[in-house]
Scaffold this motif. Structure first.
Motif, PDB file in Angstrom:
ATOM      1  N   THR A  53     108.379  16.441  51.137  1.00 33.65           N
ATOM      2  CA  THR A  53     107.032  16.575  50.595  1.00 33.65           C
ATOM      3  C   THR A  53     107.137  16.927  49.123  1.00 33.65           C
TER       4      THR A  53
ATOM      5  N   ARG B 201      97.582   7.785  45.771  1.00 35.00           N
ATOM      6  CA  ARG B 201      98.528   7.141  46.691  1.00 35.00           C
ATOM      7  C   ARG B 201      98.984   5.797  46.132  1.00 35.00           C
TER       8      ARG B 201
ATOM      9  N   GLU C 285     102.691  10.157  54.508  1.00 35.45           N
ATOM     10  CA  GLU C 285     101.363  10.766  54.489  1.00 35.45           C
ATOM     11  C   GLU C 285     100.989  11.115  53.061  1.00 35.45           C
ATOM     12  N   TRP C 286      99.748  10.856  52.708  1.00 37.40           N
ATOM     13  CA  TRP C 286      99.210  11.269  51.405  1.00 37.40           C
ATOM     14  C   TRP C 286      98.329  12.495  51.613  1.00 37.40           C
ATOM     15  N   LEU C 287      98.529  13.520  50.798  1.00 38.02           N
ATOM     16  CA  LEU C 287      97.821  14.783  50.945  1.00 38.02           C
ATOM     17  C   LEU C 287      97.005  15.042  49.693  1.00 38.02           C
ATOM     18  N   ASP C 288      95.690  14.871  49.793  1.00 37.78           N
ATOM     19  CA  ASP C 288      94.816  15.142  48.657  1.00 37.78           C
ATOM     20  C   ASP C 288      94.829  16.622  48.313  1.00 37.78           C
TER      21      ASP C 288
ATOM     22  N   GLY D 243      93.792  20.263  47.959  1.00 36.86           N
ATOM     23  CA  GLY D 243      92.949  21.081  48.824  1.00 36.86           C
ATOM     24  C   GLY D 243      93.116  20.809  50.299  1.00 36.86           C
ATOM     25  N   SER D 244      93.916  19.796  50.661  1.00 34.84           N
ATOM     26  CA  SER D 244      94.098  19.456  52.077  1.00 34.84           C
ATOM     27  C   SER D 244      95.456  19.906  52.606  1.00 34.84           C
ATOM     28  N   HIS D 245      96.215  20.649  51.808  1.00 39.20           N
ATOM     29  CA  HIS D 245      97.556  21.079  52.222  1.00 39.20           C
ATOM     30  C   HIS D 245      97.796  22.504  51.753  1.00 39.20           C
ATOM     31  N   GLN D 246      98.924  23.073  52.190  1.00 35.17           N
ATOM     32  CA  GLN D 246      99.217  24.474  51.895  1.00 35.17           C
ATOM     33  C   GLN D 246     100.230  24.648  50.773  1.00 35.17           C
TER      34      GLN D 246
ATOM     35  N   LYS E 279      90.345  20.619  43.108  1.00 38.65           N
ATOM     36  CA  LYS E 279      90.795  21.117  44.411  1.00 38.65           C
ATOM     37  C   LYS E 279      92.290  21.409  44.436  1.00 38.65           C
TER      38      LYS E 279
ATOM     39  N   PRO F 163      97.643  17.008  44.264  1.00 39.27           N
ATOM     40  CA  PRO F 163      97.954  16.292  45.493  1.00 39.27           C
ATOM     41  C   PRO F 163      99.444  16.387  45.812  1.00 39.27           C
TER      42      PRO F 163
END
Length: 408
Positions: A120, A147, A206-209, A211-214, A328, A331
């Protein structure tokens, strides 16, 4: 004594006399080094019944040595001999090849085999270690990273390419490991040269915008001296055309550094990163650090500004609270890859950030396969060790027996 009981007793005695050694793989947990895994295994193996015959044989071998040989022995402690076949970073998890006894002689073979990873990568900043365990050297815009831009850039990282190892690595330069220079804050006396590696497979999982991940960049900033060294050693004194550094230092404008590559085998390869199409800076779609630019209002159509009265003195705070932050956060992208010996995922992370006009670092890494060892198939789970020898010993013996049957 009954015959079955006698047979079982003889079988147990025979197994206890067997010298168990060879190669197996363990699923390394996060936050410990590969060297610490070895020390932890020795704490379990040294007092065990399974490896008592190996220790007895080693003791007899040492006693048979001459006096000068015994004095020259570096490690006079008697413990199970263990080594690993390829370091995993402390934050990384997954397949770690372990050699026991004579099995350590085969570990070099695993250094040269292909490996598979899931990594990641977090955009928006560069660190001294090329991962989120280090200190931040610089931060950069990331709102334009999508992405699609990452997928386009990955094409220049597949096949036979040249790669520069990170300064926090175990490679030696003039007899000293690179990470020792880094920890001392000293510049490497010679340039860290790029090396040929091969990426057989590389794809987005996987693409992680934002604010959508830690995943987050480290909070600690590197010292000024470390940043100065980084500018020289880690080549952070430039950015790709159009990218803007936002760490408070002077922006560096210009074209991206070109890499002149030597031949790789019988072919000549090119690792030039294709420049990403730059959007017009005046476009309202242009992003700044993950946030949208607010379009300028036409002053000819705007009403004259009025000062707030005492009756509406709370309007400004209420207006500010009602506007949510458009940023946010940066990414991230999860990649799956199969690579050859000498490949650094941390370097890929760093270089990918450059290729998309930003900065990036590795935030998670799992080695899913190395050689014939693969997670979920023939790899020992680390937590089994804490359940006692009655649990881990049969599993390790089975793995070592499987290796012994296929050993070259």
């Amino acid at each position: 004594m009954r015959l079955p009981t006698i047979c079982n007793t003889l079988r147990m005695a025979k197994s206890q006399l067997k010298v168990v050694e060879g190669v197996f793989a363990i699923n390394k947990p996060p936050d410990i080094s590969s060297a610490q895994v070895i020390r932890n295994l020795q704490q379990h193996f040294n007092p065990s019944t399974l490896f008592a015959p190996w220790l007895a044989a080693e003791r007899a071998s040492r006693n048979a040595e001459s006096r000068p040989q015994q004095r020259r022995r570096r490690d006079k402690r008697l413990q199970v001999k263990i080594g690993h076949g390829g370091t995993l970073d402390p934050m990384a998890t997954g397949v770690l090849i372990m050699g026991v006894g004579k099995g350590t002689k085969y570990l070099q073979n695993f250094l040269e085999c292909t490996k598979s990873y899931e990594a990641t990568i977090l955009f928006g900043g560069a660190t001294d270690t090329y991962d989120t365990l280090g200190k931040v050297l610089r931060r950069a815009e990331y709102g334009h990273v999508t992405r699609e831009t990452v997928k386009k850039a990955l094409g220049s990282f597949t096949g036979k390419i040249m790669q520069r190892p990170p300064i926090y690595s175990a490679l030696r330069v003039q007899g000293k490991r690179l990470y020792e220079y880094a920890r001392e804050g000293k510049e490497v006396p010679t340039e860290i040269m790029e090396r040929p590696v091969e990426v057989k497979k590389l794809q987005i999982v996987e693409w992680l915008d934002g604010g959508s991940h830690q995943y987050n960049l480290p909070e600690e900033e590197a010292e000024v001296e470390a940043k100065e060294v980084a500018n020289k050693v880690l080549h952070l004194d430039y950015v790709v055309a159009g990218a803007s550094i936002i760490d408070g230092t002077e922006d560096v404008n210009g074209t991206k550094r070109k890499r002149e590559l030597a031949g790789f085998g019988d072919s000549v390869v090119s690792n030039k990163r294709p420049a990403l199409e730059q959007e017009d800076a005046s476009s309202p779609q242009m992003l700044m650090s993950g946030g949208l630019q607010i379009p300028e209002l036409d002053s000819s159509k705007s009403p004259e500004p009025t000062l707030p009265t005492s009756a509406d003195h709370d309007c400004r705070p209420l207006l500010q609270e009602s506007l949510p932050s458009l940023d946010k956060g940066p990414p991230a992208v999860k990649l799956r890859m199969t690579v050859t010996s000498g490949f650094y995922v941390r370097s890929l992370s760093h270089d990918l950030g450059e290729a998309v006009g930003s900065l990036a670092c590795m935030s998670a890494l799992v080695r899913t396969r190395q050689g014939d060892f693969e997670l979920g198939k023939n790899v020992l789970e680390y937590e089994v060790l804490e359940r006692g020898e009655d649990v881990w010993a049969p599993q390790i013996q089975k793995l070592l027996d499987q290796w012994d049957q296929k050993a070259p």
